[in-house]
Design a protein around this motif. Structure first.
Motif, PDB file in Angstrom:
ATOM      1  N   MET A   1       1.005  -1.111  -0.111  1.00 47.02           N
ATOM      2  CA  MET A   1       0.028   0.059   0.063  1.00 47.02           C
ATOM      3  C   MET A   1       0.839   1.241   0.071  1.00 47.02           C
ATOM      4  O   MET A   1       1.931   1.229   0.699  1.00 47.02           O
ATOM      5  CB  MET A   1      -0.883  -0.069   1.218  1.00 47.02           C
ATOM      6  CG  MET A   1      -1.881   1.036   1.403  1.00 47.02           C
ATOM      7  SD  MET A   1      -2.853   0.887   2.662  1.00 47.02           S
ATOM      8  CE  MET A   1      -2.999   2.366   3.300  1.00 47.02           C
ATOM      9  N   LYS A   4       1.975   3.636   3.277  1.00 49.57           N
ATOM     10  CA  LYS A   4       2.044   3.264   4.660  1.00 49.57           C
ATOM     11  C   LYS A   4       3.415   3.371   5.113  1.00 49.57           C
ATOM     12  O   LYS A   4       4.305   3.628   4.614  1.00 49.57           O
ATOM     13  CB  LYS A   4       2.128   1.718   4.437  1.00 49.57           C
ATOM     14  CG  LYS A   4       1.312   1.082   5.349  1.00 49.57           C
ATOM     15  CD  LYS A   4       0.937  -0.484   5.268  1.00 49.57           C
ATOM     16  CE  LYS A   4       0.346  -1.144   6.163  1.00 49.57           C
ATOM     17  NZ  LYS A   4      -0.094  -2.602   5.807  1.00 49.57           N
ATOM     18  N   LYS A  39       2.624  10.566   9.650  1.00 51.52           N
ATOM     19  CA  LYS A  39       3.365  10.693   8.457  1.00 51.52           C
ATOM     20  C   LYS A  39       4.503  11.671   8.360  1.00 51.52           C
ATOM     21  O   LYS A  39       5.490  11.505   7.883  1.00 51.52           O
ATOM     22  CB  LYS A  39       2.174  10.879   7.323  1.00 51.52           C
ATOM     23  CG  LYS A  39       2.796  10.829   6.084  1.00 51.52           C
ATOM     24  CD  LYS A  39       1.474  10.490   4.940  1.00 51.52           C
ATOM     25  CE  LYS A  39       2.326  10.200   3.638  1.00 51.52           C
ATOM     26  NZ  LYS A  39       1.318  10.143   2.581  1.00 51.52           N
ATOM     27  N   ALA A  69      -0.721  -1.114  14.764  1.00 49.53           N
ATOM     28  CA  ALA A  69      -1.132  -1.541  13.273  1.00 49.53           C
ATOM     29  C   ALA A  69      -1.448  -0.443  12.780  1.00 49.53           C
ATOM     30  O   ALA A  69      -2.181   0.638  13.396  1.00 49.53           O
ATOM     31  CB  ALA A  69      -2.137  -2.652  13.431  1.00 49.53           C
ATOM     32  N   PHE A  70      -0.930  -0.364  11.515  1.00 47.78           N
ATOM     33  CA  PHE A  70      -1.120   0.995  10.522  1.00 47.78           C
ATOM     34  C   PHE A  70      -2.909   1.161  10.495  1.00 47.78           C
ATOM     35  O   PHE A  70      -3.382   2.462  10.741  1.00 47.78           O
ATOM     36  CB  PHE A  70      -0.693   0.534   9.178  1.00 47.78           C
ATOM     37  CG  PHE A  70      -0.897   1.667   8.413  1.00 47.78           C
ATOM     38  CD1 PHE A  70       0.073   2.971   8.601  1.00 47.78           C
ATOM     39  CD2 PHE A  70      -1.841   2.122   7.159  1.00 47.78           C
ATOM     40  CE1 PHE A  70       0.147   4.008   7.726  1.00 47.78           C
ATOM     41  CE2 PHE A  70      -1.740   3.143   6.465  1.00 47.78           C
ATOM     42  CZ  PHE A  70      -1.107   4.151   6.728  1.00 47.78           C
ATOM     43  N   LYS A  71      -3.648   0.145  10.652  1.00 47.68           N
ATOM     44  CA  LYS A  71      -4.963   0.533  10.285  1.00 47.68           C
ATOM     45  C   LYS A  71      -5.460   0.871  11.772  1.00 47.68           C
ATOM     46  O   LYS A  71      -6.733   1.771  11.831  1.00 47.68           O
ATOM     47  CB  LYS A  71      -5.852  -0.811   9.869  1.00 47.68           C
ATOM     48  CG  LYS A  71      -5.765  -1.953  11.211  1.00 47.68           C
ATOM     49  CD  LYS A  71      -6.406  -3.286  10.508  1.00 47.68           C
ATOM     50  CE  LYS A  71      -6.303  -4.198  11.471  1.00 47.68           C
ATOM     51  NZ  LYS A  71      -7.049  -4.250  12.613  1.00 47.68           N
ATOM     52  N   ASP A  72      -4.829   0.765  12.966  1.00 47.47           N
ATOM     53  CA  ASP A  72      -5.550   1.220  14.027  1.00 47.47           C
ATOM     54  C   ASP A  72      -4.668   2.599  14.397  1.00 47.47           C
ATOM     55  O   ASP A  72      -5.206   3.023  15.689  1.00 47.47           O
ATOM     56  CB  ASP A  72      -5.135   0.138  15.326  1.00 47.47           C
ATOM     57  CG  ASP A  72      -5.752  -1.216  15.086  1.00 47.47           C
ATOM     58  OD1 ASP A  72      -6.773  -1.205  14.542  1.00 47.47           O
ATOM     59  OD2 ASP A  72      -5.095  -2.005  15.229  1.00 47.47           O
ATOM     60  N   ARG A  73      -4.323   3.209  13.477  1.00 45.90           N
ATOM     61  CA  ARG A  73      -3.418   4.377  14.024  1.00 45.90           C
ATOM     62  C   ARG A  73      -4.172   5.700  14.362  1.00 45.90           C
ATOM     63  O   ARG A  73      -4.104   6.515  15.147  1.00 45.90           O
ATOM     64  CB  ARG A  73      -2.432   4.879  12.897  1.00 45.90           C
ATOM     65  CG  ARG A  73      -3.106   5.469  11.609  1.00 45.90           C
ATOM     66  CD  ARG A  73      -2.251   5.661  10.441  1.00 45.90           C
ATOM     67  NE  ARG A  73      -2.767   6.125   9.254  1.00 45.90           N
ATOM     68  CZ  ARG A  73      -3.607   5.597   8.537  1.00 45.90           C
ATOM     69  NH1 ARG A  73      -3.875   4.393   8.724  1.00 45.90           N
ATOM     70  NH2 ARG A  73      -4.071   6.316   7.311  1.00 45.90           N
ATOM     71  N   HIS A  74      -5.562   5.616  13.969  1.00 42.33           N
ATOM     72  CA  HIS A  74      -6.332   6.655  14.110  1.00 42.33           C
ATOM     73  C   HIS A  74      -6.967   6.791  15.668  1.00 42.33           C
ATOM     74  O   HIS A  74      -7.603   7.707  16.057  1.00 42.33           O
ATOM     75  CB  HIS A  74      -7.708   6.905  13.311  1.00 42.33           C
ATOM     76  CG  HIS A  74      -7.130   7.166  11.911  1.00 42.33           C
ATOM     77  ND1 HIS A  74      -6.363   8.304  11.341  1.00 42.33           N
ATOM     78  CD2 HIS A  74      -6.993   6.190  10.786  1.00 42.33           C
ATOM     79  CE1 HIS A  74      -6.155   8.220  10.265  1.00 42.33           C
ATOM     80  NE2 HIS A  74      -6.443   7.135   9.761  1.00 42.33           N
TER      81      HIS A  74
END
Length: 104
Positions: A1, A4, A39, A69-74
Motif C-alpha cells: 500500500m 504506509k 506521516k 497496526a497501521f489500520k489502528d493508528r487513528h
C-alpha cells in the motif's frame, strides 16, 4: 500500500525545564498519555526518556513504546517531532515504576 509507514505508540508524561535547564517531570504529577508517530513526524526515536513535542508544543518524555497496526493508528493523537533532549535516568526509572503501578 502506497504511503504506509511504521506506527509506534509512545506513552509519555509532560515535562518542564528546571532552573538548571534540565528536563524534569511536570509538577502536576504523572499524567500518562499516548501519542503516535504520524506521516509527517520529524526526527527519530532513540531511547526511552527522550523528549518530543506534541502538535500543541507540549514537551513529553517517552516512558514506554508499543507497536500499533497501521489500520489502528487513528485511535491515537499524532506527535509533531522528536528532540535530542532527554530526562535523567533517575526520573525515567521513577516514571517507569509509576506507569507499572498504574497498569495493575
Amino acid at each position: 500500500m502506497k504511503g504506509k509507514y511504521e506506527v509506534t505508540q509512545y506513552i509519555g508524561v509532560p515535562v518542564t525545564t528546571n532552573q538548571s535547564g534540565q528536563y524534569v517531570i511536570d509538577e502536576a504529577g504523572f499524567n500518562f498519555h499516548s501519542w503516535r508517530t504520524g506521516k509527517h513526524t520529524k526526527g527519530k526515536f532513540k531511547k526511552l526518556g527522550q523528549v518530543f513535542l506534541t502538535e500543541n508544543n507540549l514537551e513529553i518524555a517517552v516512558i514506554k513504546t508499543l507497536p500499533v497496526a497501521f489500520k489502528d493508528r487513528h485511535g491515537f493523537t499524532p506527535m509533531q517531532r522528536f528532540t535530542s533532549a532527554a530526562i535523567s535516568d533517575e526520573a525515567l526509572k521513577l516514571a517507569e515504576q509509576r506507569l507499572t503501578e498504574t497498569d495493575k
